[in-house]
Design a protein around this motif. Sequence first.
Motif, mmCIF file in Angstrom:
data_model
loop_
_atom_site.group_PDB
_atom_site.id
_atom_site.type_symbol
_atom_site.label_atom_id
_atom_site.label_comp_id
_atom_site.label_asym_id
_atom_site.label_seq_id
_atom_site.Cartn_x
_atom_site.Cartn_y
_atom_site.Cartn_z
ATOM 1 N N GLY A 135 44.245 15.526 59.823
ATOM 2 C CA GLY A 135 42.904 15.517 60.388
ATOM 3 C C GLY A 135 42.416 16.906 60.755
ATOM 4 N N ALA A 136 41.240 16.943 61.351
ATOM 5 C CA ALA A 136 40.623 18.220 61.718
ATOM 6 C C ALA A 136 41.418 18.916 62.819
ATOM 7 N N LEU A 137 41.398 20.244 62.792
ATOM 8 C CA LEU A 137 42.028 21.029 63.853
ATOM 9 C C LEU A 137 41.074 21.128 65.039
ATOM 10 N N GLU A 138 41.612 20.986 66.235
ATOM 11 C CA GLU A 138 40.767 20.977 67.428
ATOM 12 C C GLU A 138 40.440 22.374 67.939
ATOM 13 N N THR A 139 41.326 23.332 67.644
ATOM 14 C CA THR A 139 41.115 24.685 68.153
ATOM 15 C C THR A 139 41.400 25.724 67.076
ATOM 16 N N SER A 140 40.948 26.929 67.322
ATOM 17 C CA SER A 140 41.223 28.051 66.434
ATOM 18 C C SER A 140 42.616 28.603 66.723
ATOM 19 N N PHE A 141 43.226 29.207 65.702
ATOM 20 C CA PHE A 141 44.517 29.873 65.898
ATOM 21 C C PHE A 141 44.344 31.252 66.525
ATOM 22 N N ARG A 142 43.156 31.844 66.373
ATOM 23 C CA ARG A 142 42.935 33.227 66.794
ATOM 24 C C ARG A 142 43.072 33.367 68.303
ATOM 25 N N SER A 143 43.680 34.474 68.704
ATOM 26 C CA SER A 143 43.818 34.779 70.129
ATOM 27 C C SER A 143 42.452 35.158 70.709
ATOM 28 N N LYS A 144 42.146 34.657 71.893
ATOM 29 C CA LYS A 144 40.857 34.942 72.529
ATOM 30 C C LYS A 144 40.706 36.416 72.899
ATOM 31 N N SER A 145 41.834 37.114 73.007
ATOM 32 C CA SER A 145 41.781 38.528 73.383
ATOM 33 C C SER A 145 41.492 39.445 72.206
ATOM 34 N N VAL A 146 41.489 38.898 70.995
ATOM 35 C CA VAL A 146 41.288 39.709 69.793
ATOM 36 C C VAL A 146 39.800 39.821 69.489
ATOM 37 N N GLY A 147 39.344 41.048 69.270
ATOM 38 C CA GLY A 147 37.949 41.280 68.928
ATOM 39 C C GLY A 147 37.666 40.980 67.478
ATOM 40 N N GLU A 148 36.404 40.802 67.149
ATOM 41 C CA GLU A 148 35.999 40.458 65.792
ATOM 42 C C GLU A 148 36.375 41.535 64.786
ATOM 43 N N ASN A 149 36.464 42.791 65.226
ATOM 44 C CA ASN A 149 36.728 43.896 64.306
ATOM 45 C C ASN A 149 38.155 44.446 64.392
ATOM 46 N N ASP A 150 39.018 43.772 65.148
ATOM 47 C CA ASP A 150 40.392 44.263 65.282
ATOM 48 C C ASP A 150 41.183 44.106 63.984
ATOM 49 N N TYR A 151 40.911 43.042 63.248
ATOM 50 C CA TYR A 151 41.620 42.774 61.995
ATOM 51 C C TYR A 151 40.608 42.367 60.923
ATOM 52 N N ARG A 152 41.017 42.577 59.683
ATOM 53 C CA ARG A 152 40.224 42.119 58.555
ATOM 54 C C ARG A 152 41.108 41.272 57.651
ATOM 55 N N VAL A 153 40.565 40.199 57.133
ATOM 56 C CA VAL A 153 41.319 39.297 56.267
ATOM 57 C C VAL A 153 40.796 39.401 54.840
ATOM 58 N N ALA A 154 41.723 39.591 53.897
ATOM 59 C CA ALA A 154 41.373 39.602 52.474
ATOM 60 C C ALA A 154 42.085 38.440 51.793
ATOM 61 N N ARG A 155 41.401 37.802 50.866
ATOM 62 C CA ARG A 155 41.983 36.689 50.127
ATOM 63 C C ARG A 155 42.321 37.119 48.710
ATOM 64 N N GLY A 156 43.412 36.587 48.188
ATOM 65 C CA GLY A 156 43.811 36.946 46.839
ATOM 66 C C GLY A 156 44.706 35.884 46.240
ATOM 67 N N THR A 157 45.431 36.252 45.198
ATOM 68 C CA THR A 157 46.365 35.340 44.543
ATOM 69 C C THR A 157 47.759 35.542 45.135
ATOM 70 N N ALA A 158 48.653 34.610 44.852
ATOM 71 C CA ALA A 158 50.036 34.738 45.315
ATOM 72 C C ALA A 158 50.675 36.015 44.762
ATOM 73 N N HIS A 159 50.281 36.393 43.569
ATOM 74 C CA HIS A 159 50.797 37.588 42.896
ATOM 75 C C HIS A 159 50.567 38.856 43.716
ATOM 76 N N ASP A 160 49.540 38.857 44.553
ATOM 77 C CA ASP A 160 49.140 40.079 45.262
ATOM 78 C C ASP A 160 50.121 40.528 46.349
ATOM 79 N N VAL A 161 51.026 39.659 46.777
ATOM 80 C CA VAL A 161 51.911 40.023 47.890
ATOM 81 C C VAL A 161 53.237 40.606 47.425
ATOM 82 N N ARG A 162 53.506 40.560 46.135
ATOM 83 C CA ARG A 162 54.860 40.820 45.644
ATOM 84 C C ARG A 162 55.367 42.228 45.931
ATOM 85 N N LEU A 163 54.463 43.209 46.080
ATOM 86 C CA LEU A 163 54.881 44.596 46.268
ATOM 87 C C LEU A 163 54.830 45.060 47.721
#
Length: 294
Positions: A135-163
């Motif tokens: 079912g749906a998640l009730e809350t976010s995983f993100r820490s409330k103390s983390v700012g919007e610009n502290d981290y950036r998320v990039a999406r890719g293929t499984a192949h992208d992590v190998r190195l």
Amino acid sequence: MTEAAEAGNRGFEDYYVNIGFTPDRLVSMLSLTGLSSVHSVVAFYDDRPAGFILNGIRMIGGKQVAWNGGTAVVPELRRQGIGQKLMAATVECYEEQGVELATLEAFRINERAIALYETFGYHIVDQLCFLQHIGALETSFRSKSVGENDYRVARGTAHDVRLLSFYQHTAPWRTQWFALRGGQSILVKDALNHTIGYALYERVFDGEGSLASIVLYQCEAAPGRDDADEIVREALDALFAPHDEPCKRTTFNMPRANERVVRILQEAGFTDAHTADGIPFEQVYMVRKGKDDR
């Protein structure tokens, strides 16, 4: 391939989960997971398939690594030494191929199989869990103390992590990037655009194109990070989105040793999965070192 499929169907007919093989499905499984028909072993009894071991061998992290992707013996032919002969032939194959590390997974409650593997030099190094949230998640995983610009998320293929320098080459075979043909990745980056965390996962859709499940295979933060919790939370928050989607969210062969990920998922309401018969869906991760590494 027909004989191997027959051996698998008979050998797994009383297994903890439903596993069915056709020759075509077996060929597809070998291809998708990196298993090899050349290195796999089929046993016969009175000219009938009696069991098999499906094997894969490849170079991982600079080592020749083997994976036993399935061991099956026809029920009425068990306790006649067929499993031992299959394992002996498999170990011989590994030694001929210069395997430095052999790995496998077994249901934790399958004590007879675990004992067989131990007689051939395997030992348990971790417990592998299957956590789930329906079912749906009730809350976010993100820490409330983390700012919007502290981290950036990039999406890719499984192949992208190998190195990545902290990629987990010793993770269970089925959770590795090369075994996830439709796999995706999340890369967590810092303000300098350095990758400081990653996750491997798959999205599964039903016949109508609706999101049915999201499966997590690996999730790691770079070693030595004081903000490792926040990094993992960022990755989980991104891969399990959208949070209001009422789908199934699961882990596959997640090592219990990855305490941070297990803890954060449990805090979010994930629980241990069970089979239809109520058997805990938990495996042991076993390894065997090659002759030169013992």
